[in-house]
Design an enzyme around this catalytic site. Structure first.
Site, PDB file in Angstrom:
ATOM      1  N   SER A   1       0.780  -1.152   0.017  1.00 37.27           N
ATOM      2  CA  SER A   1       0.034  -0.083  -0.031  1.00 37.27           C
ATOM      3  C   SER A   1       0.756   1.076   0.098  1.00 37.27           C
ATOM      4  O   SER A   1       1.731   1.312  -1.073  1.00 37.27           O
ATOM      5  CB  SER A   1      -1.110  -0.009   1.161  1.00 37.27           C
TER       6      SER A   1
ATOM      7  N   ASP B   1      -8.395  -5.125  -6.470  1.00 36.58           N
ATOM      8  CA  ASP B   1      -8.094  -3.650  -5.842  1.00 36.58           C
ATOM      9  C   ASP B   1      -8.775  -2.462  -6.358  1.00 36.58           C
ATOM     10  O   ASP B   1      -8.575  -2.400  -7.605  1.00 36.58           O
ATOM     11  CB  ASP B   1      -6.581  -3.225  -5.632  1.00 36.58           C
TER      12      ASP B   1
ATOM     13  N   HIS C   1      -7.912  -4.791  -2.028  1.00 34.04           N
ATOM     14  CA  HIS C   1      -6.578  -3.995  -1.572  1.00 34.04           C
ATOM     15  C   HIS C   1      -6.001  -4.810  -0.578  1.00 34.04           C
ATOM     16  O   HIS C   1      -4.794  -4.989  -0.389  1.00 34.04           O
ATOM     17  CB  HIS C   1      -6.949  -2.760  -1.151  1.00 34.04           C
TER      18      HIS C   1
END
Length: 357
Positions: free
Chosen positions: A146, A303, A332
């Site tokens: 991330s 995602d 995600h």
């Protein structure tokens, strides 16, 4: 993000509570920021493993949004994704995350809404100062999930001669317009709470924080994740220990209600600043083209904000890069440390290839 109900928070499976392999330390620095301001800061970081005499076995892992150095513990240890029998792992708590200097713990003149904007490039500059203090010039691998991936991309562009390999997981080299819309929606939910008081709140703006977490939950996973496959399923929300969609929403609302609002917004501002091409000759394309590290780009197939489409563009611009998506319905969260063995095994394989290559 909420601690998923697979294991105690931050505790890798099979590791007794309280036996973290990370040795935590702090570095004091006066950090010049891109904005022209300067931030007196403490950077907290953890190390694990043994630094080789030649200092050539270092893996750097920047923290992610709402994560800390402990959040990567499921990956760290002998025989794990980041094998501490072979590699010296440095995990950095980014500025603004509530552990390193942040709105919630900064000196009064920088605290709360007075905290300056810290960009992704500023975060990397602080990490470079940390490695200099440890006498480390070169990195065998920079990886992260991330926002950790955003910082990893910035490392490979800012210091191409110092990074041997790059593995961005469910992240991007810049914050896309679509990503920005998601972030601004979550921000609007938080600051609409009258108790927020433009960041000068006396008591936590709990209503806004719960709204923030509720909005975020809808983006963190995927359409497929929220379909009920029935009890005992190894896919979707039940696979992570949730009993219903309402259970997911409650978990995310409660988790964010316990966080500091200004810390959340400071990290969001860092996220929004992410763009390896900003104010560089040739912009985004040229910046990615300057990367010399062996690279595997690893998005999640589902995602919704760091999308496969954006990752495909990035992989096409980085010389020799491979696009290797995680095939997962977790959205995600697929790449988050310690969530599920299937995704962890794919990440581990990519780490091994890059480190042994």
């Amino acid at each position: 993000m909420p601690q998923l109900p697979l294991q105690p928070p931050g505790q890798p499976p099979g590791q007794p509570p309280g036996q973290s392999p990370l040795r935590l330390s702090r570095l004091a620095l006066d950090l010049p920021l891109e904005s022209g301001a300067s931030l007196p800061a403490e950077l907290v970081y953890g190390t694990a493993g043994t630094l080789a005499p030649a200092r050539d076995n270092v893996v750097l892992v920047p923290s992610y949004y709402t994560g800390t150095s402990d959040s990567y513990l499921p990956w760290i240890g002998p025989g794990r994704v980041l094998d501490t029998d072979r590699w010296f792992v440095v995990v950095v708590d980014m500025l603004g995350n509530g552990i390193s200097t942040s709105p919630s713990n900064a000196p009064h003149e920088y605290a709360g809404p007075r905290f300056p904007r810290v960009t992704v490039r500023d975060q990397v500059r602080a990490q470079r100062a940390l490695l200099d203090s440890l006498g480390i010039d070169r990195l065998r691998l920079v990886t992260g999930w991330s926002m950790g991936a955003m910082q990893a991309y910035e490392w490979a562009v800012s210091h191409p001669d110092a990074v041997d390999a790059l593995l961005p997981i469910c992240g991007a080299a810049r914050c896309s317009p679509h990503n920005r819309v998601f972030l601004e929606g979550a921000r609007a939910a938080l600051v609409a709470d009258p108790a927020f008081l433009d960041g000068s709140y006396v008591a936590p703006p709990v209503v806004g924080l719960r709204a923030f977490g509720t909005v975020y939950a809808g983006w963190a996973y995927s359409r497929e994740f929220f379909l009920d496959a029935g009890e005992g399923s190894d896919r979707g929300f039940r696979a992570l220990g949730y009993t219903s969609v309402d259970d997911v929403l409650r978990d995310w609302a409660l988790d964010h209600a316990a966080r500091d609002a200004n810390d959340l917004l400071a990290m969001m501002d860092t996220w929004l600043s992410g763009d390896v091409g900003r104010e560089r000759p040739g912009g985004y394309d040229a910046a990615l083209g300057s990367i010399t590290a062996r690279t595997i780009v690893m998005p999640s197939t589902t995602d919704m904000y760091f999308t496969v489409a954006d990752s495909a563009v990035e992989a096409s611009l980085v010389p020799g890069a491979e696009l290797r998506p995680l095939d997962s319905e977790l959205g995600h969260v697929a790449g988050r440390p310690g969530v599920r063995e299937t995704e962890t095994a794919a990440i581990a394989a990519a780490v091994r290839e890059l480190l042994e290559g």
